[in-house]
Motif scaffolding. Structure first.
Motif, PDB file in Angstrom:
ATOM      1  N   LEU A 183     -40.950  12.058 -31.839  1.00  0.00           N
ATOM      2  CA  LEU A 183     -39.627  11.447 -31.883  1.00  0.00           C
ATOM      3  C   LEU A 183     -38.632  12.350 -32.593  1.00  0.00           C
ATOM      4  O   LEU A 183     -37.433  12.315 -32.291  1.00  0.00           O
ATOM      5  N   ASP A 184     -39.134  13.189 -33.492  1.00  0.00           N
ATOM      6  CA  ASP A 184     -38.228  14.004 -34.292  1.00  0.00           C
ATOM      7  C   ASP A 184     -38.793  15.409 -34.474  1.00  0.00           C
ATOM      8  O   ASP A 184     -39.138  15.823 -35.572  1.00  0.00           O
ATOM      9  N   GLY A 185     -38.943  16.135 -33.381  1.00  0.00           N
ATOM     10  CA  GLY A 185     -39.283  17.543 -33.500  1.00  0.00           C
ATOM     11  C   GLY A 185     -40.537  17.979 -32.791  1.00  0.00           C
ATOM     12  O   GLY A 185     -41.354  17.180 -32.335  1.00  0.00           O
ATOM     13  N   ASP A 235     -52.877  24.598 -35.138  1.00  0.00           N
ATOM     14  CA  ASP A 235     -53.873  25.637 -34.851  1.00  0.00           C
ATOM     15  C   ASP A 235     -55.267  25.271 -35.337  1.00  0.00           C
ATOM     16  O   ASP A 235     -56.153  26.117 -35.388  1.00  0.00           O
ATOM     17  N   GLY A 236     -55.473  24.014 -35.692  1.00  0.00           N
ATOM     18  CA  GLY A 236     -56.769  23.584 -36.201  1.00  0.00           C
ATOM     19  C   GLY A 236     -56.803  23.501 -37.709  1.00  0.00           C
ATOM     20  O   GLY A 236     -57.700  22.885 -38.282  1.00  0.00           O
ATOM     21  N   TYR A 237     -55.831  24.139 -38.375  1.00  0.00           N
ATOM     22  CA  TYR A 237     -55.756  24.135 -39.835  1.00  0.00           C
ATOM     23  C   TYR A 237     -54.386  23.680 -40.328  1.00  0.00           C
ATOM     24  O   TYR A 237     -54.277  22.839 -41.203  1.00  0.00           O
ATOM     25  N   ASP A 238     -53.345  24.280 -39.770  1.00  0.00           N
ATOM     26  CA  ASP A 238     -51.998  24.049 -40.260  1.00  0.00           C
ATOM     27  C   ASP A 238     -51.095  23.551 -39.135  1.00  0.00           C
ATOM     28  O   ASP A 238     -51.355  23.789 -37.947  1.00  0.00           O
ATOM     29  N   ILE A 239     -50.021  22.886 -39.536  1.00  0.00           N
ATOM     30  CA  ILE A 239     -49.016  22.407 -38.595  1.00  0.00           C
ATOM     31  C   ILE A 239     -47.698  23.123 -38.893  1.00  0.00           C
ATOM     32  O   ILE A 239     -47.258  23.170 -40.040  1.00  0.00           O
ATOM     33  N   LYS A 240     -47.107  23.676 -37.849  1.00  0.00           N
ATOM     34  CA  LYS A 240     -45.800  24.305 -37.976  1.00  0.00           C
ATOM     35  C   LYS A 240     -44.774  23.449 -37.258  1.00  0.00           C
ATOM     36  O   LYS A 240     -44.979  23.059 -36.111  1.00  0.00           O
ATOM     37  N   VAL A 241     -43.679  23.168 -37.931  1.00  0.00           N
ATOM     38  CA  VAL A 241     -42.607  22.351 -37.367  1.00  0.00           C
ATOM     39  C   VAL A 241     -41.458  23.272 -36.994  1.00  0.00           C
ATOM     40  O   VAL A 241     -41.065  24.144 -37.768  1.00  0.00           O
ATOM     41  N   PHE A 242     -40.896  23.079 -35.781  1.00  0.00           N
ATOM     42  CA  PHE A 242     -39.872  23.974 -35.270  1.00  0.00           C
ATOM     43  C   PHE A 242     -38.483  23.346 -35.311  1.00  0.00           C
ATOM     44  O   PHE A 242     -38.274  22.259 -34.758  1.00  0.00           O
ATOM     45  N   ASN A 243     -37.555  24.051 -35.949  1.00  0.00           N
ATOM     46  CA  ASN A 243     -36.106  23.847 -35.838  1.00  0.00           C
ATOM     47  C   ASN A 243     -35.655  22.403 -35.953  1.00  0.00           C
ATOM     48  O   ASN A 243     -34.818  21.938 -35.185  1.00  0.00           O
ATOM     49  N   ILE A 244     -36.225  21.703 -36.865  1.00  0.00           N
ATOM     50  CA  ILE A 244     -35.788  20.330 -37.073  1.00  0.00           C
ATOM     51  C   ILE A 244     -34.397  20.318 -37.700  1.00  0.00           C
ATOM     52  O   ILE A 244     -34.156  20.936 -38.723  1.00  0.00           O
ATOM     53  N   GLY A 245     -33.474  19.591 -37.073  1.00  0.00           N
ATOM     54  CA  GLY A 245     -32.145  19.416 -37.645  1.00  0.00           C
ATOM     55  C   GLY A 245     -31.174  20.534 -37.359  1.00  0.00           C
ATOM     56  O   GLY A 245     -30.014  20.462 -37.742  1.00  0.00           O
ATOM     57  N   ASP A 246     -31.609  21.618 -36.688  1.00  0.00           N
ATOM     58  CA  ASP A 246     -30.679  22.692 -36.359  1.00  0.00           C
ATOM     59  C   ASP A 246     -29.815  22.285 -35.173  1.00  0.00           C
ATOM     60  O   ASP A 246     -30.304  21.704 -34.202  1.00  0.00           O
ATOM     61  N   ASN A 247     -28.544  22.639 -35.233  1.00  0.00           N
ATOM     62  CA  ASN A 247     -27.619  22.244 -34.174  1.00  0.00           C
ATOM     63  C   ASN A 247     -27.023  23.431 -33.437  1.00  0.00           C
ATOM     64  O   ASN A 247     -26.147  23.269 -32.606  1.00  0.00           O
ATOM     65  N   ASN A 248     -27.491  24.623 -33.728  1.00  0.00           N
ATOM     66  CA  ASN A 248     -26.917  25.783 -33.047  1.00  0.00           C
ATOM     67  C   ASN A 248     -27.575  25.996 -31.695  1.00  0.00           C
ATOM     68  O   ASN A 248     -28.539  25.336 -31.327  1.00  0.00           O
ATOM     69  N   GLU A 249     -27.061  26.951 -30.971  1.00  0.00           N
ATOM     70  CA  GLU A 249     -27.494  27.173 -29.592  1.00  0.00           C
ATOM     71  C   GLU A 249     -28.925  27.674 -29.509  1.00  0.00           C
ATOM     72  O   GLU A 249     -29.609  27.469 -28.512  1.00  0.00           O
TER      73      GLU A 249
END
Length: 999
Positions: free
Chosen positions: A52-54, A59-73
């Motif tokens: 719902l939000d991102g 990778d089986g160990y860690d979670i990477k979250v991408f560009n949450i809240g960015d509004n640029n192109e």
């Protein structure tokens, strides 16, 4: 290895109480949001999660979250993600609530793409399908197509083709490739279903089929079975469509179906946003009356999407609980969920005893302060037997009677039809911790907190007791007895104490104790690893297994009372040193319940051994096992109790995997700084491929330290593998890592070529011979290259030439210093000797006549020494001192001589006497003499002291004060450092020399 879904079927057949432990993992923490709308497995096996939000990457160990809240192109156009797909270039296509996005992992960048350049309104993307070079995009208002075999920038400029001829302004919910014709697609929409084919040359859609019976039906998802049937979901029902018969059948009412999948074995999985997860065996596809099973093991019944991974893992996207996924391994551990059968929910689930009666097919288990229970496997029912909230330590069937060890004695369980009752059989003043029979059926042995009891059953059914402990004869090493084992071969009762070690009781014919052999951690050669003993067993080959707080002891008998001991601990591969329970299977494998999981120990014929570990990741109910809480049935089923529930297994059902998982490099660091593909790293691009595709890298001469992390492609198994690595050219042997530490680092490597070999184990911790490799080149430093050596030769020749030219100048300066020092010493001697004579007169008060007699001698000696020194200094081939330098030396020697007897006379005083600043004085003295004024002053004091000592007129302590030393000890120290002798030794040697000259 059996598939995951066969295991799940077994689970469904036994879901009421015990289940095979396919492990459902919950992945919620660190997700950008717990509402999951889309899932994708990329070509490396890693999982992308749209929420719902991102966007999230796992990778089986860690979670990477991408560009949450960015509004640029260059970020996501919207954070609510409904669809994900990966193309052949490794780009991730992201369908959001507000348009389409492309993420390129190779460049770590997002690109927003417009579906319709002529309409400003962006559309919600429901689904993706990639067919060859084309991307099919299903939105809320129709279907779009675009050629994606081109660069991202060109895709952004191209127009999508809008398909209007299938479903005009309909929501496209699902697109599936026909399993028999890869050019054909099936499309599910809000207005039915259609079979289509896209003509790439004409850029047109051909409608091959469009069932009229479904024209007004909202279809949310579809998939094919092996018999050309399409299973599809509507709003509140699961349906089957026969393609050959063009016939639709409603199969099952299920509300709010969100997704469905047919697995590799042909079985059907159905999810609902309100009712959870359902399963239908493919064998029942033709039986409309067959029940579709509902699984209750997911963390929530609110399920939005499903994904079947290539390894068979089922990923479940939920609403509110993140992602669940099912472990793919064939884990035969059968869990017994006792919580719903415990009447008092405050009672702990800590199981302290478990025993299965195979004749009645009933499993009895005792809880820690929770009483006794029985589970009837035939009736699938559980009952509370009794003992209230007592701690039940042991359950055994002895001489046909079911006996229970608890507080204040031994109890007997009676069964009448479906009812059970408990009565106290033997009373003791403390808690019974263990019960075992012996060779004599009339005897029962009981371990208790007071010691070891032998109870003999009399003819009148009463019991006569004998207690053995520290106070008995013979005496034992403790009172708190925890575990017993009877060795019928040697007629011995083995007793494990808490704190008292191991006691072996030798029994006579009437089973009275004849003598005691005490083995503990303190007595000579009779040593075990720890005095807290938890479990005792004897192997099929006659060895004794003793589990303690500090490892497993394997005792081999070498004599009547002598044993050879082998100790196995965490250093050998166990999960924990605290061995709680021990059982051996039919194949001879030893199963150890520890304080941190279970280990399978296999001892080979050559005495080597191997260990395979199991923990919660393998489906165990808990990692903490209970003290001697295990049992084995005649058929080979093994039970273990933990601090949370109990489980059973048959070792024959456990398939050990020896195939290592595919491993790659997760993150690469140079000097602690992470390297990214196609990104500037201190002025250069280190790699143009993703880190997990990295096969070679070149480091500059100053980049001699690097580190990296490992990862495996099957992310559902990642936390169950180990890693091994070796840097060829540096390491001699393989090094090993656990799954909790997958990071390696090399520091200050010499330049040269290296080859890093690395591999991952199987899920059972076994390594095979296959490995991956990374070529690492550290360039030679510039100062070690050929042109550097050439420059070194040129510079060296230049230096030699300069040295050659400066040789005479250096010699001249050196000769001047020598000359100056000789002249200074000469002048100092003159003044010192004169001053010494005056000082002697004042100090000793001797007569003027004696002084006059001594003076000519002194003057004669002085004149003689001056002649020698002048002769040494004067050499026509050497440079001479200037007139200014001679004047300076004369003044310096006079100033030093006058101040020698004053202990307050310092370099600062001397500078004032000479009328010079500190810096000028230091430079002048250094230039003329080549020495420092401090050294000259110290040397003058010591030489004057030596002269006075030779006169034999003063005590050594007087001499020290005469020449300006306040501390005689310090004077003696300085004197010895200069002359190599103490003042007293120097005085004695001078006396001897004079005597020799005189004689």
């Amino acid at each position: 290895m059996k598939s995951l879904f066969t295991i799940l079927l077994l689970f469904l057949l036994n879901v009421s109480y015990a289940s095979n432990a396919f492990k459902i993992h919950a992945l919620t923490k660190y997700l950008s949001n717990s509402e999951v709308y889309s899932l994708l497995e990329d070509h490396n096996g890693y999982i992308w999660i749209g929420t719902l939000d991102g966007l999230n990457y796992y990778d089986g160990y860690d979670i990477k979250v991408f560009n949450i809240g960015d509004n640029n192109e260059n970020s996501l156009s919207n954070n609510t993600i409904y669809a994900l797909a990966e193309d052949q270039r490794g780009r991730i296509w992201i369908g959001t609530n507000d348009g389409l996005n492309i993420y390129e992992p190779l460049y770590d960048r997002f690109t927003q793409v417009s579906l319709n350049k002529y309409v400003s309104r962006k559309e919600r993307v429901n689904t993706f399908l990639i067919q060859g070079d084309y991307l099919f995009v299903g939105t809320q208002v129709g279907l779009y197509i675009i050629n994606i075999n081109q660069e991202t920038a060109q895709i952004k400029e191209d127009n999508f083709i809008k398909v209007n001829e299938i479903f005009s302004q309909s929501s496209i919910n699902n697109i599936v490739i026909d399993p028999k014709d890869k050019e054909v697609l099936w499309v599910a929409s809000s207005h039915g279903m259609a079979k289509i084919k896209y003509n790439h040359k004409k850029k047109r859609i051909s409608i091959l089929s469009k069932p009229q019976s479904l024209a007004k039906v909202k279809i949310t998802a579809l998939d094919f079975d092996e018999k050309d049937n399409i299973w599809f979901s509507t709003v509140n029902a699961l349906n089957k469509y026969s393609i050959t018969e063009d016939k639709v059948e409603k199969w099952k009412d299920i509300k709010a179906i969100s997704d469905l999948q047919i697995d590799n074995n042909g079985n059907l999985w159905v999810s609902s946003v309100t009712s959870g997860l359902f399963y239908l065996d493919s064998a029942k596809f033709e039986n409309k009356q067959a029940n579709i099973r509902k699984l209750m093991r997911t963390s929530t019944p609110l399920i939005r999407t499903l994904l079947l991974g290539r390894d068979g893992t089922l990923w479940i996207g939920t609403i509110g609980e993140g992602v669940n996924y099912l472990d793919v391994d064939n884990n035969p551990f059968k869990l017994y969920n006792i919580s719903k059968f415990i009447e008092n929910q405050k009672i702990t689930h800590f199981v302290r005893s478990v025993y299965k009666d195979e004749k009645t097919n009933c499993i009895y288990f005792g809880l820690h302060n929770g009483g006794l229970y029985v589970y009837n496997q035939n009736k699938r029912s559980t009952h509370k037997v009794g003992l209230g909230e007592l701690l039940v330590f042991d359950i055994k069937k002895i001489n046909g009677e079911l006996l229970v060890g608890s507080k204040q004695g031994v109890y007997k369980v009676k069964q009448s039809n479906s009812s059970y009752s408990v009565e106290k059989l033997i009373a003791i003043p403390s808690t019974c911790t263990n019960i075992i029979p012996s060779a004599d059926p009339s005897n029962i042995w009981v371990a208790s907190l007071d010691g070891v009891y032998k109870f003999h059953k009399n003819n009148d059914q009463s019991y006569t007791s004998k207690l053995y402990n520290r106070e008995s004869v013979p005496n034992l090493s403790g009172r708190n007895a925890r575990v017993l084992f009877y060795d019928e071969e040697y007629k011995e009762m083995w007793v494990g104490f808490e704190g008292g070690g191991l006691n072996i009781l030798s029994l006579d014919e009437e089973e009275n104790v004849r003598n005691v052999n005490i083995i503990n951690a303190k007595i000579g050669e009779k040593v075990i690893s720890n005095d807290f003993v938890r479990s005792i067993r004897k192997t099929l080959t006659g060895q004794y297994l003793v589990g303690t707080y500090n490892g497993l002891n394997i005792l081999k008998r070498t004599g009547d009372d002598l044993f050879e001991n082998t100790i196995i601990t965490k250093n050998d591969g166990l999960l924990s040193n605290m061995i709680q329970s021990i059982e051996q299977d039919k194949e001879g494998n030893i199963w150890l319940g520890t304080n941190n999981g279970m280990s399978r120990l296999t001892i080979n014929a050559d005495k080597s051994f191997s260990i395979i570990n199991y923990n919660r990741q393998n489906g165990l109910p808990s990692a903490e096992f209970s003290e001697h809480t295990s049992s084995k049935t005649e058929s080979g089923e093994i039970f273990f109790g933990t601090n949370h529930l109990f489980f059973s297994f048959n070792s024959e059902d456990i398939v050990v995997s020896g195939k290592g998982l595919k491993v790659s490099i997760d993150k690469f660091y140079i000097l602690g700084e992470r390297v990214y593909p196609n990104r500037d790293f201190h002025g250069e691009i280190k790699t143009k491929v993703l880190t997990n595709d990295l096969t070679s890298i070149v480091l500059s001469p100053n980049e001699t330290s690097f580190s990296l992390d490992f990862m495996v492609s099957e992310v559902g198994r990642a936390k169950r593998v180990a890693y091994a690595y070796k840097l060829e050219g540096y390491d001699e042997e393989w090094k090993f890592l656990t799954n909790s530490n997958r990071h390696i680092e090399y520091v200050h490597l010499p330049y040269g070529s290296y080859n890093l070999l690395y591999k991952a184990s199987s899920v059972d911790g076994i390594f095979d011979e296959e490995y991956q490799s990374l070529s690492i080149q550290i360039d030679r430093p510039y100062y070690l290259k050929w042109y550097a050596f050439l420059s070194y030769v040129v510079v060296l020749l230049g230096i030699l030439y300069i040295l050659y030219l400066s040789k005479f100048k250096h010699d001249a300066e050196e000769n001047i210093n020598i000359q100056a020092n000789h002249q200074l010493e000469t002048k100092l001697k003159e003044v010192i000797e004169k001053e010494s004579v005056v000082t002697a007169e004042e100090t000793t008060n001797q007569g003027a006549e004696e002084q006059e007699e001594a003076k000519p001698d002194t003057e004669e000696q002085k004149e003689s020494e001056q002649v020698v020194e002048v002769t040494e200094v004067i050499n026509e081939d050497k440079p001479r001192l200037s007139i200014q330098d001679e004047k300076f030396l004369n003044k310096l020697s006079e100033a030093i001589a006058e101040g020698l007897s004053d202990s307050e006379f310092t370099i600062e005083t001397l500078e004032r006497e000479m009328g010079m600043s500190h810096s000028n004085f230091y430079r002048k003295v250094k230039k003329v003499t080549g020495r420092s004024a401090k050294d000259i002053l110290q040397e003058a004091r010591l030489k004057k002291a030596a002269f006075l000592i030779t006169q034999e007129e003063y005590r050594v302590s007087d001499v020290a004060y005469i020449v300006g030393f306040n501390n005689p000890k310090y004077f003696s120290k300085c004197f010895k450092e200069y002359f190599g002798k103490t003042p007293s030794q120097y005085e004695q040697s001078e006396k001897q020399r004079k005597e020799e000259v005189k004689n």
